[in-house]
Write an enzyme that holds these catalytic residues in place. Structure first.
Site, PDB file in Angstrom:
ATOM      1  N   ASN A  17       0.837  -1.201   0.000  1.00  0.00           N
ATOM      2  CA  ASN A  17       0.000   0.000   0.000  1.00  0.00           C
ATOM      3  C   ASN A  17       0.869   1.246   0.000  1.00  0.00           C
ATOM      4  OD1 ASN A  17      -0.479   1.938   2.510  1.00  0.00           O
ATOM      5  ND2 ASN A  17       0.206  -0.050   3.322  1.00  0.00           N
ATOM      6  N   ASN A  26       5.696  -1.690  11.632  1.00  0.00           N
ATOM      7  CA  ASN A  26       4.891  -1.234  10.503  1.00  0.00           C
ATOM      8  C   ASN A  26       5.296  -2.007   9.241  1.00  0.00           C
ATOM      9  OD1 ASN A  26       3.213   0.456   8.859  1.00  0.00           O
ATOM     10  ND2 ASN A  26       3.596   2.175  10.227  1.00  0.00           N
ATOM     11  N   PHE A  83      -1.911   8.099   4.433  1.00  0.00           N
ATOM     12  CA  PHE A  83      -2.738   8.679   5.504  1.00  0.00           C
ATOM     13  C   PHE A  83      -4.008   9.328   4.968  1.00  0.00           C
ATOM     14  CE2 PHE A  83       0.926   9.512   8.803  1.00  0.00           C
ATOM     15  CZ  PHE A  83       1.050   8.153   8.998  1.00  0.00           C
ATOM     16  N   ASN A 103       4.859   6.008   3.538  1.00  0.00           N
ATOM     17  CA  ASN A 103       4.085   6.621   2.458  1.00  0.00           C
ATOM     18  C   ASN A 103       3.861   8.118   2.612  1.00  0.00           C
ATOM     19  OD1 ASN A 103       3.783   4.082   1.167  1.00  0.00           O
ATOM     20  ND2 ASN A 103       2.203   3.567   2.664  1.00  0.00           N
ATOM     21  N   THR A 104       4.420   8.717   3.666  1.00  0.00           N
ATOM     22  CA  THR A 104       4.447  10.175   3.821  1.00  0.00           C
ATOM     23  C   THR A 104       5.906  10.590   3.789  1.00  0.00           C
ATOM     24  OG1 THR A 104       2.412  10.233   5.146  1.00  0.00           O
ATOM     25  CG2 THR A 104       3.898  12.114   5.335  1.00  0.00           C
ATOM     26  N   LYS A 143       4.703   3.395  17.248  1.00  0.00           N
ATOM     27  CA  LYS A 143       4.780   2.387  16.195  1.00  0.00           C
ATOM     28  C   LYS A 143       6.027   2.634  15.359  1.00  0.00           C
ATOM     29  CE  LYS A 143       1.935  -0.081  12.850  1.00  0.00           C
ATOM     30  NZ  LYS A 143       0.557  -0.256  12.350  1.00  0.00           N
ATOM     31  N   SER A 173       5.211   5.033   8.921  1.00  0.00           N
ATOM     32  CA  SER A 173       4.664   4.783   7.594  1.00  0.00           C
ATOM     33  C   SER A 173       5.665   5.238   6.535  1.00  0.00           C
ATOM     34  CB  SER A 173       3.347   5.533   7.396  1.00  0.00           C
ATOM     35  OG  SER A 173       2.959   5.479   6.029  1.00  0.00           O
TER      36      SER A 173
END
Length: 342
Positions: A108, A235, A112, A173-174, A206, A171
């Site tokens: 993915n 994560n 967010f 993805n940021t 996390k 994450s």
């Protein structure tokens, strides 16, 4: 739930993100009922909270706190909603969610995407009448000028409706978010978070699996100094083990079965670095009770699942709990807590 193997081909014929929205709509149609009663063998106390069993749903599934009550009815001991950011944001462009069926994995790069913290507040306030343990995972907006301030604001906004808060800085993805795991930045962040929390609920951190030994040591040192209540390990990964799926080259975070070995090793690394005093929550590649038991014996007090639900369906939480009890009895443990770190 026994019908899931028959429904899965139909679900998999849909785009992954569309299938996820369909799943949420189906759950909304279910009655909420009451959450689980504590299981005498599996119930465990972590960070002052009594969890009815150790099987939790990881953040990312119920991003906007819409179906947590229904999730708890599926046999989960706790549910974590979010990631929620101070302001709504659309996330990254689509497609951004990919099933790697041959690998029992997911990639993915959602970014967010959520409706913002204010939109979730009313739903979370209403759930107080129904009980169950619900954590709130908080993040920073992608275009924020001050991400540390975003986390402090998230704590202030959500601490009144959360049994615990999770600070998500892992994450992939940021852009730049994982830099907050660096020692000086992490210390500044956790100082702001704990000041905002005050006497509020427990705070969990996390972390990513893509860390070396010095980074692990720094995270543990800062977390313990700032009195973080638990670490969630881990994560999604940006690494790419051998994958069979045609989607193997997609960017984003990889989760599911291929993460199993890496996540277990990082759990062991964090337990060695932290000793017995800092609770750990295991996530990543957990597909069954044996996987969960391996994490418990490696030092986790709780576990979280998500990607395995895509492949095994909504009965997985109860299945893991049942298998955990069988394994505990086999090895002579009267309670789950006795097996933690065994």
């Amino acid at each position: 739930m026994a019908l899931y193997p028959l429904l899965r081909p139909l679900i998999f014929s849909l785009d992954a993100e569309r299938a996820h929205h369909l799943t949420l709509a189906s759950l909304k149609a279910l009655p909420t009922g009451r959450p689980l009663a504590p299981d005498p063998m599996l119930s465990i106390k972590v960070a002052g909270l009594q969890f009815p069993n150790p099987v939790g749903l990881a953040a990312g599934f119920d991003k906007n706190a819409e179906v947590f009550a229904q999730i708890l009815r599926l046999g989960f001991g706790f549910a974590e909603v979010g990631t929620l950011t101070p302001l709504p944001q659309a996330g990254n462009s689509k497609p951004r969610l990919f099933r790697l069926a041959e690998d029992r994995a997911v990639i993915n790069r959602m970014g967010f995407n959520n409706d913002g913290q204010a939109a979730a507040l009313a739903r979370l306030k209403a759930r107080r009448r129904k009980g169950g343990i619900v954590g709130v995972n908080i993040g920073a907006n992608k275009d924020s000028a001050n991400r540390i301030a975003d986390y402090a604001a998230g704590v202030t906004a959500m601490m009144g409706v959360a049994d615990y808060l999770t600070v998500n800085i892992s994450s992939p993805n940021t852009p730049g978010l994982r830099a907050l795991q660096d020692k000086a930045a992490l210390d500044e962040l956790l100082a702001a978070v704990t000041e905002a929390r005050g006497a509020g609920p427990p705070v969990f951190l996390k972390v990513a699996p893509d860390l070396d030994s010095s980074e692990i040591g720094d995270i543990v040192e800062v977390s313990m100094a700032r009195r973080i209540d638990a670490l969630i390990v881990s994560n999604t990964t940006i690494s790419r083990p051998h994958l069979k799926s045609k989607h193997h080259g997609e960017t984003g975070g990889l989760s599911g079965a291929p993460l199993k070995g890496l996540a277990l090793q990082r759990l062991k690394n964090f337990r060695m670095a932290a000793g017995p005093s800092l609770p750990l929550i295991a996530a990543g590649g957990i597909e069954n009770g044996v996987d969960a038991y391996d994490r418990i014996r490696a030092g986790a007090s709780l576990i979280q699942i998500y990607s395995a639900l895509v492949y095994q369906g909504p009965g997985l939480a109860r299945s893991i709990a049942s298998e955990l009890k069988r394994l505990l009895r086999r090895d002579g443990f009267a309670r789950l807590a006795d097996a933690v770190g065994a």
